[in-house]
Design an enzyme around this catalytic site. Sequence first.
Site, mmCIF file in Angstrom:
data_model
loop_
_atom_site.group_PDB
_atom_site.id
_atom_site.type_symbol
_atom_site.label_atom_id
_atom_site.label_comp_id
_atom_site.label_asym_id
_atom_site.label_seq_id
_atom_site.Cartn_x
_atom_site.Cartn_y
_atom_site.Cartn_z
ATOM 1 N N VAL A 103 32.507 -38.656 -6.619
ATOM 2 C CA VAL A 103 33.013 -38.866 -7.987
ATOM 3 C C VAL A 103 34.473 -39.323 -7.962
ATOM 4 O O VAL A 103 34.872 -40.198 -8.741
ATOM 5 C CB VAL A 103 32.851 -37.577 -8.836
ATOM 6 C CG1 VAL A 103 33.351 -37.802 -10.252
ATOM 7 C CG2 VAL A 103 31.387 -37.138 -8.866
ATOM 8 N N VAL A 119 28.472 -32.506 -17.850
ATOM 9 C CA VAL A 119 27.065 -32.430 -18.271
ATOM 10 C C VAL A 119 26.517 -33.840 -18.464
ATOM 11 O O VAL A 119 27.129 -34.660 -19.159
ATOM 12 C CB VAL A 119 26.923 -31.657 -19.608
ATOM 13 C CG1 VAL A 119 25.451 -31.576 -20.014
ATOM 14 C CG2 VAL A 119 27.533 -30.276 -19.511
ATOM 15 N N GLY A 137 26.223 -36.372 -16.394
ATOM 16 C CA GLY A 137 26.850 -37.501 -15.684
ATOM 17 C C GLY A 137 27.526 -38.458 -16.662
ATOM 18 O O GLY A 137 28.481 -38.089 -17.346
ATOM 19 N N GLY A 180 23.410 -39.726 -2.922
ATOM 20 C CA GLY A 180 24.646 -39.121 -3.452
ATOM 21 C C GLY A 180 24.460 -38.395 -4.772
ATOM 22 O O GLY A 180 25.413 -38.160 -5.505
ATOM 23 N N GLU A 211 24.209 -31.915 -5.135
ATOM 24 C CA GLU A 211 25.429 -31.138 -4.904
ATOM 25 C C GLU A 211 25.638 -30.999 -3.392
ATOM 26 O O GLU A 211 24.696 -31.176 -2.617
ATOM 27 C CB GLU A 211 25.281 -29.736 -5.506
ATOM 28 C CG GLU A 211 25.100 -29.712 -7.008
ATOM 29 C CD GLU A 211 26.278 -30.319 -7.740
ATOM 30 O OE1 GLU A 211 27.380 -29.777 -7.657
ATOM 31 O OE2 GLU A 211 26.102 -31.362 -8.393
ATOM 32 N N LYS A 261 25.098 -26.259 -16.834
ATOM 33 C CA LYS A 261 25.230 -27.287 -17.873
ATOM 34 C C LYS A 261 24.749 -26.785 -19.234
ATOM 35 O O LYS A 261 25.369 -27.064 -20.255
ATOM 36 C CB LYS A 261 24.467 -28.541 -17.440
ATOM 37 C CG LYS A 261 25.150 -29.236 -16.248
ATOM 38 C CD LYS A 261 24.268 -30.287 -15.629
ATOM 39 C CE LYS A 261 24.978 -31.014 -14.494
ATOM 40 N NZ LYS A 261 24.075 -31.847 -13.690
ATOM 41 N N GLY A 277 25.526 -39.514 -9.947
ATOM 42 C CA GLY A 277 25.869 -40.751 -9.232
ATOM 43 C C GLY A 277 27.324 -41.103 -9.443
ATOM 44 O O GLY A 277 27.973 -40.655 -10.395
HETATM 45 N N1 HSE Z 1 23.841 -32.669 -8.574
HETATM 46 C C1 HSE Z 1 23.973 -33.034 -9.944
HETATM 47 C C2 HSE Z 1 22.655 -33.627 -10.424
HETATM 48 C C3 HSE Z 1 25.093 -34.032 -10.074
HETATM 49 O O1 HSE Z 1 21.813 -33.931 -9.588
HETATM 50 O O2 HSE Z 1 22.457 -33.765 -11.622
HETATM 51 C C4 HSE Z 1 25.496 -34.313 -11.489
HETATM 52 O O3 HSE Z 1 25.948 -33.171 -12.144
#
Ligand code: HSE
Length: 414
Positions: free
Chosen positions: A13, A128, A130, A183, A186, A201, A299
């Site tokens: 990020v 929350v 992305g 990617g 987590e 979230k 992402g």
């Molecule tokens: N690991 C999280 C997901 C990243 O897959 O949604 C974004 O918060």
Amino acid sequence: MSKNVAVIGYGVVGSGTVELFMKNRESINKKIGRECDIKYILDIRDFPDSPFADRIVHDFETILNDDEIEVVAEVVGGTTFAYDYTKRLLQKGKSVVTSNKALVAAKGAELLKIAQDNNCSYLFEASVGGGIPIIRPIYKCLAGNQILQISGILNGTTNFILTKMIKDQMSFEDALKLAQQLGYAEADPTADVEGDDACRKICILGSLAYGKHIYPEMIHKSGITRVTLDDVEYAANAGYVIKLIGSVKKLDDGTLSAIVCPRLVPKSNLLASVDDVFNAISVTGDGVGDVLFYGAGAGKLPTASAVVGDIIDCLKHIHKALNISWEDSSLDEKFVVRYKDTNCSMYVRIKADDAQALKPAISEMFGKLMYIERENRPDNELAFITPNMVESDIDANLAILSHSAEIASKIRIF
Ligand code: HSE
């Protein structure tokens, strides 16, 4: 020109944030109304091949003590260093923006208060969904509504895995590996597949919507590790797909029901067609009715899009707290009800030597229920959907059934 932005953490990020900010710097500066730039990128590593290698620093104090820095993007994650850094930056009147849902879910009320007290902002649009705008819509655009409920697909990694299982019959393990390579996951993917990430979230969205801090410990969560390809097939035959859903809802007595778990979502529901890494969040307000927010939930650049949006907002409102807040609460407060006391209907798959022979007993326990078939169903297997009833009553029946059968799967219906 002010070199007034710093980024903490140059991972997926962080590098996306720098890339997007620098790529669109000209138009971003027009929106801010002045020339702004990234001065520092804090990471323990060096990046000699990066075009921004000269901005890498290793000492947090460099950022903290530089009066030119107005806004810091904390994209390092976790709740240890990130908490300490965020607190100290806010106490110095520097705004902080973040994608760190673990920190917002654990310490949001406290950090928002520190921001207010120091005339700066703590913004977390990227925490929350992305790249999906959801925090601002809830606290601004929908502020005139009572929020009746929020439900959504809040984790990109698990949605990606489930989509691969449903569409390509890929195994859970292979799909997880692919999500990690892309990617999405987590650092420790347990947080994705066990539902912790989605839980954080929904805590953030619920706290925002209902004005009181909902801690992850208050919410029942279960992940997708026990979902099998057999369940996927039964669900499909009954007209459902399996999705990891987080929900929070206000009950008539003012308490909240909140839960994160895999659910059988009817194919006719819009959430059923949200695939791959996409997230979607459905919000119901008493004025607006249902609104659905959809987009890339994880992402590099989608998440950076939300981080950079928050940086711009802070730079446009310097020395002013952008007014997001919610009350703190204590862990033993009972405003989130016990999930076992709420109603649901449940998909159940059992295994027993002569499973068919158990049908009369099962029907007697549950009353009217629906049996589901699948091609080449083994004789020792039976799947059914219970009527809508209090969850603890469903469990009591299954406890009796477990004397004559193995309860292989149990998934709530959406
Ligand atoms: N690991 C999280 C997901 C990243 O897959 O949604 C974004 O918060």
